[in-house]
Design an enzyme around this catalytic site. Structure first.
Site, mmCIF file in Angstrom:
data_model
loop_
_atom_site.group_PDB
_atom_site.id
_atom_site.type_symbol
_atom_site.label_atom_id
_atom_site.label_comp_id
_atom_site.label_asym_id
_atom_site.label_seq_id
_atom_site.Cartn_x
_atom_site.Cartn_y
_atom_site.Cartn_z
ATOM 1 N N HIS A 111 0.847 -1.194 0.000
ATOM 2 C CA HIS A 111 0.000 0.000 0.000
ATOM 3 C C HIS A 111 0.880 1.240 0.000
ATOM 4 O O HIS A 111 2.092 1.152 0.177
ATOM 5 C CB HIS A 111 -0.994 0.001 1.173
ATOM 6 C CG HIS A 111 -0.422 0.313 2.515
ATOM 7 N ND1 HIS A 111 0.313 -0.593 3.249
ATOM 8 C CD2 HIS A 111 -0.489 1.427 3.269
ATOM 9 C CE1 HIS A 111 0.655 -0.046 4.402
ATOM 10 N NE2 HIS A 111 0.185 1.185 4.436
ATOM 11 N N HIS A 148 0.757 5.750 0.884
ATOM 12 C CA HIS A 148 0.092 6.943 1.387
ATOM 13 C C HIS A 148 0.722 8.136 0.678
ATOM 14 O O HIS A 148 1.938 8.153 0.443
ATOM 15 C CB HIS A 148 0.324 7.124 2.891
ATOM 16 C CG HIS A 148 -0.170 5.998 3.724
ATOM 17 N ND1 HIS A 148 -1.500 5.799 3.981
ATOM 18 C CD2 HIS A 148 0.499 5.020 4.374
ATOM 19 C CE1 HIS A 148 -1.634 4.743 4.768
ATOM 20 N NE2 HIS A 148 -0.436 4.240 5.003
ATOM 21 N N TYR A 163 11.749 4.304 0.268
ATOM 22 C CA TYR A 163 10.637 4.638 -0.627
ATOM 23 C C TYR A 163 9.700 5.672 -0.012
ATOM 24 O O TYR A 163 8.511 5.442 0.146
ATOM 25 C CB TYR A 163 9.862 3.366 -0.990
ATOM 26 C CG TYR A 163 10.759 2.235 -1.414
ATOM 27 C CD1 TYR A 163 11.491 2.306 -2.596
ATOM 28 C CD2 TYR A 163 10.896 1.103 -0.617
ATOM 29 C CE1 TYR A 163 12.331 1.273 -2.975
ATOM 30 C CE2 TYR A 163 11.725 0.053 -0.994
ATOM 31 C CZ TYR A 163 12.445 0.153 -2.171
ATOM 32 O OH TYR A 163 13.278 -0.865 -2.537
#
Length: 174
Positions: free
Chosen positions: A59, A61, A147
Site C-alpha cells: 500500500h 500513502h 521509498y
C-alpha cells in the site's frame, strides 16, 4: 454504502491506496520505478504538488496539493493506478467479475481520502506518512526506508535525520 467525497478546489489531500491482495505482496516496491514512472506521467497532463509520499510493499500513502481551481484528484489516482497496472505483467489472480469487466486484479477499487483542514492536520498526516514504515515493522528508523519523501524533508531541515525511531513517542502521548 454511500461514499461521499469532499471536492475542494486547490485542496491538499491525504490518500491511502491499497493493493487488492495485501498479504505477502511486495508488488509496489518490487516495481517501484514503474510506479514512479506512472506518477510522473500523470503529472504531465494533471499536475499536482507532492508534499509527502511513502510506498510500502502492498500500500501507499500520499499527501498532494491540487492546482488552484482544480478538484479532480480522482482522475489522478485512477490514472496512476492504471499506468502502473498496464506496465506490469498480467499474472495476478482475478475474480470472474473483474475478468468480465476487463479489470486487473491489482488494486482495491476504492481508496481513502482526507481533505487537509489546517497546518496541524497537514503535519499530523505528513508525520504519519513518514512514520508508516516503522509502524508496520519494515524498519526500526524512518531514515532507513528508501521509498518515501522523508529525506527531502530532512534536506529542508523540517525533520532531523534520526526522527521517529521505533522507541520515540511520535505524538507526545504518554
Amino acid at each position: 454504502m454511500d461514499y461521499r467525497r469532499i471536492w475542494h478546489p486547490g485542496g491538499t489531500y491525504f490518500f491511502t491506496i491499497n493493493l487488492l491482495q495485501r498479504k505477502n505482496n511486495d508488488l509496489l516496491i518490487q516495481n517501484i520505478q514503474l510506479l514512479r514512472d506512472s506518477i510522473k506521467a500523470v503529472k504531465v497532463n494533471h499536475p499536482f504538488k507532492t508534499h509527502g509520499w511513502v510506498v510500502l510493499p502492498e500500500h501507499m500513502h500520499c499527501l498532494i496539493e491540487l492546482p488552484a481551481n482544480d478538484i479532480d484528484y480522482a482522475t489522478r489516482i485512477r490514472l496512476i493506478k492504471m499506468g502502473f497496472s498496464k506496465a506490469i505483467p498480467k499474472n495476478e489472480r482475478r475474480s470472474a467479475i473483474r475478468i468480465k469487466r476487463g479489470e486487473r486484479g491489482i488494486w482495491q477499487r476504492r481508496y481513502w481520502e482526507h481533505l487537509i483542514r489546517d497546518e496541524a492536520d497537514f503535519q499530523v498526516h505528513l508525520d504519519y506518512i513518514h512514520y508508516n514504515p516503522v509502524k508496520h515493522g519494515w524498519v526500526k528508523q524512518v531514515k532507513d526506508w528508501p521509498y518515501s519523501t522523508f529525506h527531502r524533508w530532512v534536506e529542508r531541515d523540517v525533520y532531523p535525520l534520526n526522527w521517529a525511531g521505533i522507541d520515540e513517542n511520535l505524538y507526545g502521548v504518554e
